[in-house]
Structures are given as C-alpha cells and as structure tokens.
Design a protein around this motif. Structure first.
Motif, PDB file in Angstrom:
ATOM      1  N   LEU A  54      39.262  37.370  34.776  1.00 35.77           N
ATOM      2  CA  LEU A  54      39.247  38.165  33.554  1.00 35.77           C
ATOM      3  C   LEU A  54      39.490  37.298  32.324  1.00 35.77           C
ATOM      4  O   LEU A  54      38.926  37.536  31.260  1.00 35.77           O
ATOM      5  N   GLU A  55      40.319  36.267  32.492  1.00 34.35           N
ATOM      6  CA  GLU A  55      40.603  35.366  31.367  1.00 34.35           C
ATOM      7  C   GLU A  55      39.332  34.644  30.920  1.00 34.35           C
ATOM      8  O   GLU A  55      39.059  34.511  29.726  1.00 34.35           O
ATOM      9  N   ALA A  56      38.549  34.189  31.870  1.00 40.04           N
ATOM     10  CA  ALA A  56      37.299  33.499  31.540  1.00 40.04           C
ATOM     11  C   ALA A  56      36.348  34.431  30.795  1.00 40.04           C
ATOM     12  O   ALA A  56      35.709  34.038  29.806  1.00 40.04           O
ATOM     13  N   LYS A  57      36.272  35.663  31.253  1.00 41.47           N
ATOM     14  CA  LYS A  57      35.386  36.642  30.618  1.00 41.47           C
ATOM     15  C   LYS A  57      35.849  36.944  29.194  1.00 41.47           C
ATOM     16  O   LYS A  57      35.040  36.951  28.251  1.00 41.47           O
ATOM     17  N   ASN A  58      37.139  37.189  29.026  1.00 42.06           N
ATOM     18  CA  ASN A  58      37.675  37.493  27.699  1.00 42.06           C
ATOM     19  C   ASN A  58      37.529  36.304  26.745  1.00 42.06           C
ATOM     20  O   ASN A  58      37.247  36.485  25.557  1.00 42.06           O
TER      21      ASN A  58
END
Length: 339
Positions: A54-58
C-alpha cells in the motif's frame, strides 16, 4: 525395488523443481523502465517504491499529484486592445500575452495504478500511478464546457442588447464570468495543448476582444453634463474630464443619450457677518430614451466653509467640490456597471 523407489523420488523432485520454475512471477517491464510502457506523450505518470504494498501505491499517487501541483505551463495567447483614433473611431490592436499556469488544484482525473510488484532481491514493492491524457481530457472537458455555457449565457445577452448602459453591464458581467472559464480551460493544457487550442481558440479570441466591445459601447454612452452652481465652469469641466477619462463621449443636449446632472446645495447660513457653507452634492444620470429613467445616483459632502465674503466662499466651495468629484466620481461610475 530400492532402485525403483529412488527413480520415482528423483522424478518427483524434478517435477517440483520444474513446477517452481514455471510458477515464478515474471517481473513487469515497467519496474525497470516505466516510461517505455507508459509513453510520456500519452500518459502522466508517477513511479514509486515502498516497503509495503500500500505504501508503494500511495507513494506513486503522491508523486503524480506532486508533478501536477508543480507543473507550470506557459500559455501564449493573442489579445486585442481597443484604441480610440483621433477621428473618434475605435479600432483593435493585437498584442500577445504570456500566461503562467500552475495546476496546483487540478484533481487527479482518470487516475489508475498498476498492481504493485514485489521485488524479492531488493525486498521492495514498486508501483506506477498513471493518467491517460486523452481520457482525462475528455473527463475534465465536462468542467470546461459547463463554465463555457455560463459565460455564453451572459455574453449572448450582451451581444443582442442595444441599450448602451445595459450592454456595458452585461459585457462586464460576461468578462467576469470568463475568468473561471479561462482558468478551467488552461488546465486542459496539461492533458493536451494541441487539442485544447483546436477546440477553444475561437472562444479565447472572443474573450480577448471583450474590452474593445466595452469601449465601443462606451462611445454610444454619450452624455451631456449640466450643473446648477459653478465657478468659471470648474465643476462642469472636472466632471466632463472624469467621463472622458473613462472613455465616454461628451456631447451636447440635442445629440446626447444621457443627461448628467450635478445638483449643488451650498446650505448657506449667515451668522452676523460670517457666511457658513455646508455644501451637499448630488450627481445623477438620466436615460433620455427611457422616460428620463435615473440609472445612476450619487451624493457626497465637502467640509464646512467659513468666510466674510460670499464670492470667496462660493469659489472655495466649488474648488473643493471639483476636487472631491475628481477623486471619487470615477469609482462611483465604475460601480454603476456592476450587477
């Protein structure tokens, strides 16, 4: 028997190894070269990594958003300045303006992301956030069309209006309405400058010519100035100058469309031999073609005047009134055309 078991075990081991190799996830090309996958002519992109999926996506979305926030466009457009010639005609002179456009408040239209990919060797997740420019242009263009409709709903009324006073009011209103239309229009440049110019160049040219249309309407707003009190035509000439500086035509009673009256009351009081004046001034404009309808009304006062000589007192009062009108009247005239 033992050899047979060993043979079967070897086959099973080979099968497991082969299965593991066949199920190994292929690394997407965009992980190493996202610009090759998402051509920059067709896409706006944001690439990022993260320790979690999720961090990569955000982070990818944040990078794309940051790009849009800091992206600056220099937009060149033609505008037309109205020039009044010596013979009284109004002509347009073309000039070129350069606007600096920032897209800080541009929403992320048509936003998409790749499925984040985990790279074991680096123990990191990767993701690309992207916007298809053509899709985003189509979606954001709905906002521009809405603002365009609002602008033309006013402009078309101005175009058909024959009364100079109402025409100027409507043109100024259309000019104000065009600001948001233009702001929204410029944001389309982020997605496609060429397409935006092709669709809206005529609208931008029309908006740029509104000032010259206002000036032409002001020439039809012809006035004749009158006053009931004056000293050497000081007040009369001052008021005429204010109207002239605001691009209105000064003419005589027989040919004017509007009468401008300056009604002055000195409010004279005599205390023994001392003359006291408390001047009040009213300025109003009547439309001669509409039963002398009053379209403008303004009043003001000047400071008290004390004198033992009436001629000096009235001269002093006229000078103060002229100064007051010179300072305030042009602002009041501008307000006259506000809706």
């Amino acid at each position: 028997m033992i050899k047979r078991k060993l043979f079967v075990f070897s086959l099973f081991t080979l099968f497991l190894i082969s299965s593991c190799k066949s199920t190994k996830i292929q690394e997407p090309l965009w992980v190493t070269d996202y610009k090759a996958v998402y051509n920059q002519d067709e896409y706006l992109t944001g690439f990022a990594e993260g320790s979690e999926k999720l961090e990569a996506k955000n982070n990818a979305i944040a990078n794309l958003s940051s790009y849009l926030s800091t992206n600056v466009q220099r937009v060149t457009e033609s505008e037309y300045d109205a020039i009044q010639k010596i013979n009284g005609q109004v002509e347009s002179e073309k000039k070129v303006n350069v606007h600096t456009i920032t897209t800080t408040d541009l929403e992320l239209f048509a936003l998409e992301t790749t499925e984040p990919f985990y790279k074991k060797s680096e123990k990191k997740w990767y993701c690309v956030a992207f916007i298809n420019k053509n899709t985003a242009w189509n979606q954001y263009n709905l906002n521009v069309q809405a603002e365009k409709d609002k602008f033309y709903s006013v402009y078309n009324l101005a175009k058909d209006e024959e009364n100079p006073f109402e025409k100027i009011k409507l043109l100024k209103s259309a000019q104000n309405q065009s600001v948001e239309f233009t702001n929204q229009l410029y944001k389309l440049y982020v997605f496609s400058k060429e397409r935006t110019n092709k669709v809206y160049s005529g609208d931008r040219k029309l908006i740029a010519e509104i000032p010259s249309e206002i000036l032409k309407a002001k020439k039809d707003f012809s006035v004749c100035v009158k006053t009931n009190q004056d000293n050497a035509n000081l007040i009369l000439s001052t008021v005429e100058q204010v109207f002239t500086q605001n691009d209105f035509s000064i003419t005589n009673e027989s040919s004017c469309r509007y009468n401008v009256f300056i009604d002055i009351d000195f409010n004279k009081v005599t205390e023994e031999e001392l003359i006291v004046l408390n001047p009040n001034v009213k300025v109003y404009i009547q439309d001669k073609k509409f039963d002398n309808k009053i379209i403008f009304n303004y009043s003001t006062k000047v400071e008290q005047i004390l004198s033992y000589n009436l001629s000096k007192a009235t001269k002093n009062a006229c000078e103060k009134i002229a100064t007051k009108l010179s300072e305030e009247l042009d602002i009041q005239i501008a307000k006259m055309f506000e809706n």
